[in-house]
Design an enzyme around this catalytic site. Structure first.
Site, mmCIF file in Angstrom:
data_model
loop_
_atom_site.group_PDB
_atom_site.id
_atom_site.type_symbol
_atom_site.label_atom_id
_atom_site.label_comp_id
_atom_site.label_asym_id
_atom_site.label_seq_id
_atom_site.Cartn_x
_atom_site.Cartn_y
_atom_site.Cartn_z
ATOM 1 C CG ASP A 1 -1.559 -1.203 1.616
ATOM 2 O OD1 ASP A 1 -1.456 -2.180 0.868
ATOM 3 O OD2 ASP A 1 -2.201 -1.224 2.679
ATOM 4 C CD GLU B 1 -7.011 -5.231 4.106
ATOM 5 O OE1 GLU B 1 -6.476 -5.990 4.922
ATOM 6 O OE2 GLU B 1 -6.637 -5.176 2.916
HETATM 7 C C1 FRU Z 1 -3.863 -3.682 2.702
HETATM 8 C C2 FRU Z 1 -3.221 -4.125 4.011
HETATM 9 C C3 FRU Z 1 -3.609 -3.177 5.115
HETATM 10 C C4 FRU Z 1 -2.468 -3.335 6.084
HETATM 11 C C5 FRU Z 1 -1.293 -3.529 5.161
HETATM 12 C C6 FRU Z 1 -0.222 -4.411 5.716
HETATM 13 O O1 FRU Z 1 -3.203 -4.142 1.569
HETATM 14 O O2 FRU Z 1 -3.617 -5.448 4.310
HETATM 15 O O3 FRU Z 1 -4.870 -3.427 5.682
HETATM 16 O O4 FRU Z 1 -2.311 -2.224 6.914
HETATM 17 O O5 FRU Z 1 -1.802 -4.077 3.964
HETATM 18 O O6 FRU Z 1 0.905 -4.394 4.893
#
Ligand code: FRU
Length: 490
Positions: free
Chosen positions: A22, A198
């Site tokens: 992300d 998310e």
């Molecule tokens: C989304 C996610 C988020 C988390 C991060 C961990 O892709 O699963 O929810 O904070 O990646 O790397």
């Protein structure tokens, strides 16, 4: 640098090495520098060991890699996704002597729980000190994450949106100082649920063609997207500083392919302007095994996107998302024809150093869409292996399609074909455009009414392009152009 592998995108951001997911902490600083942080595993090409990597850019195309900004405190910790803000007025009290103090708000992940923590930076976002009294939002849940914070001027407080992932709930919190947070409302079970919510974002969007704005909440869902794995959905609506209400009950997706996830909007974009986002162009279904791992890195961000809302006759509100200022990297014209009619343009781009192209086809004078049997199609091919990606649009139906199936990579989740239906508005014009950048293609219908990001992994570089227009009538004209893009990295 090491951005030379044949699969390395040249106008898209990818990490120097290791694994990226992300985008995090995105903000524009007072000197006009964009800061992009990202979920980063610097020591392996699979997800895990989460840090915040960091890169900066003045134009969102030419990036400078910076030192890692946030490190986990031990082997069981992960610095998960979150956001960053400039605390100009020192609401936090961390910055008595400066106006460029930065506070990062992130999820601290441990096997026991996910808490919301903060860290502050005296040097404008390059190095951070973890706050002594973390967490700022304690929790015993392992499914509570991804705080996105912004300043809400009318109510003069900070607002956080955050996911209660498995409850399908977006929590809205407010704070005067980034330290003390009060829950004010929840937005619950809207749209497609998938199996988790998310990375929520809440942003005020300009409305096309007026001075008014609307709010947009976007939520990433994974796993369980309609095409499998991950995708982003969004809800236009209203926001009063504590509560968000969606305009209707519809589910709207940001993308018609499946590599668009966990996107974030930059904080600090002046009011009234189109909002700028960057998304992670991958999918949790296959991200850990894609072939770029052989080059020592995995994952790429989407192009920077410029976004606004419009109101379409047939379906109501829709997000328009198109490349931000692509002219910045447009280098030389490889082909151009202002009135192609029915015909074909062929381009050999094997000598373009970046291997990256921008193309567009503009159809005008469509008398009545239903009477037209035309289509615009493109194919990018490897002259050595015959592998290709292709796509196009049917002018009568407004369908757009993309096919990445004719490349070497076999994976059960690597969906090969995508399509969506555009909305012909009767204005007599139709445009398809796109960027192909070694191992990622992004296509846009009508400047972003529909868009798709798709990664693909040919065993040899694509180096020839065909753009063709078929079946249009005499009063319809088509202008087509293909341009070489410069490289941020070479
Ligand atoms: C989304 C996610 C988020 C988390 C991060 C961990 O892709 O699963 O929810 O904070 O990646 O790397």
């Amino acid at each position: 640098g090491n951005y030379v592998g044949p699969l390395r995108p040249q106008v898209h951001f990818s990490p120097p090495q290791g694994f990226m997911n992300d985008p995090n902490g995105m903000f524009l600083d007072a000197d006009g520098l964009y800061h992009l942080y990202y979920q980063y595993n610097p020591t392996d090409v699979v997800a895990g060991n989460q840090h915040w990597g960091h890169a900066t850019s003045r134009d969102l195309y030419y990036w400078t890699n910076q030192q890692i900004a946030l490190f986990p405190g031990g082997p069981n910790e992960g610095i998960f996704s979150g956001s960053a803000v400039v605390d100009v007025n020192n609401t936090s009290g961390f910055f008595p002597n400066q106006t460029n103090g930065v506070v990062a708000i992130y999820t601290l992940n441990t096997p026991e729980r996910q808490t919301q923590d903060i860290a502050y930076s005296y040097d404008g976002g390059y190095t951070f000190i973890k706050y002594e009294n973390n967490p700022v939002i304690p929790s015993n849940s392992t499914q509570f994450r991804d705080p996105k914070v912004f300043w809400h001027a009318p109510t003069e407080h900070w607002v956080m949106v955050i996911a209660y992932c498995v409850d399908f709930e977006i929590g809205i919190f407010t704070s005067p100082n980034l330290i003390d947070w009060t829950p004010t409302s929840n937005f619950t079970r809207h749209g497609t649920l998938g199996l988790q919510y998310e990375c929520p974002n809440l942003v005020e969007m300009p409305m096309d063609g007026s001075n008014s704005t609307m709010w947009l909440l976007w939520i990433s869902i994974n796993p369980g997207a309609p095409l499998g794995g991950s995708i982003t959905e969004y809800f236009p609506g209203t926001f009063n500083g504590t509560h968000f209400a969606a305009v209707d009950a519809a589910t709207r997706l940001t993308d018609f392919a499946k590599d668009n996830y966990a996107g974030q909007f930059f904080g600090g974009i002046p009011g009234g302007q189109n909002q700028i986002s960057i998304n992670w162009a991958s999918n949790w279904q296959y991200t850990n095994v894609v072939p770029t791992g052989d080059e020592g890195w995995r994952s790429v961000m989407s192009l920077p996107r410029e976004n606004y809302l419009t109101n379409l006759t047939r379906i109501g509100y829709a997000l328009i998302s198109k490349p931000y200022n692509i002219s910045r990297v447009v280098e030389s014209e490889l082909a151009y024809n202002s009135s192609l009619g029915n015909g074909t343009v062929f381009v050999d781009y094997s000598s373009v150093p970046s291997g990256a192209l921008y193309f567009e086809a503009n159809v005008t004078g469509l008398a009545d869409s239903s009477s037209v049997d035309g289509s615009v199609n493109f194919t990018f091919t490897s002259s050595s292996t015959g592998e290709s990606i292709s796509g196009g649009t049917f002018l009568a139906s407004g369908d757009i399609w993309l096919n990445r199936g004719n490349t070497r990579w076999e994976n059960p989740y690597f969906t090969d074909k995508f399509s969506a239906t555009g909305l012909y508005d009767g204005a007599g014009a139709w445009r398809i455009s796109g960027v192909v950048d070694r191992s990622i293609v992004e296509v846009f219908l009508n400047d972003g009414e529909l868009s798709a990001s798709s990664v693909f992994f040919p065993s040899a570089p694509l180096d020839q392009m065909v753009l063709s227009v078929k079946g249009i009538n005499e009063i319809t004209t088509t202008s087509v152009g293909v341009w070489a893009l410069s490289s941020s990295w070479l």
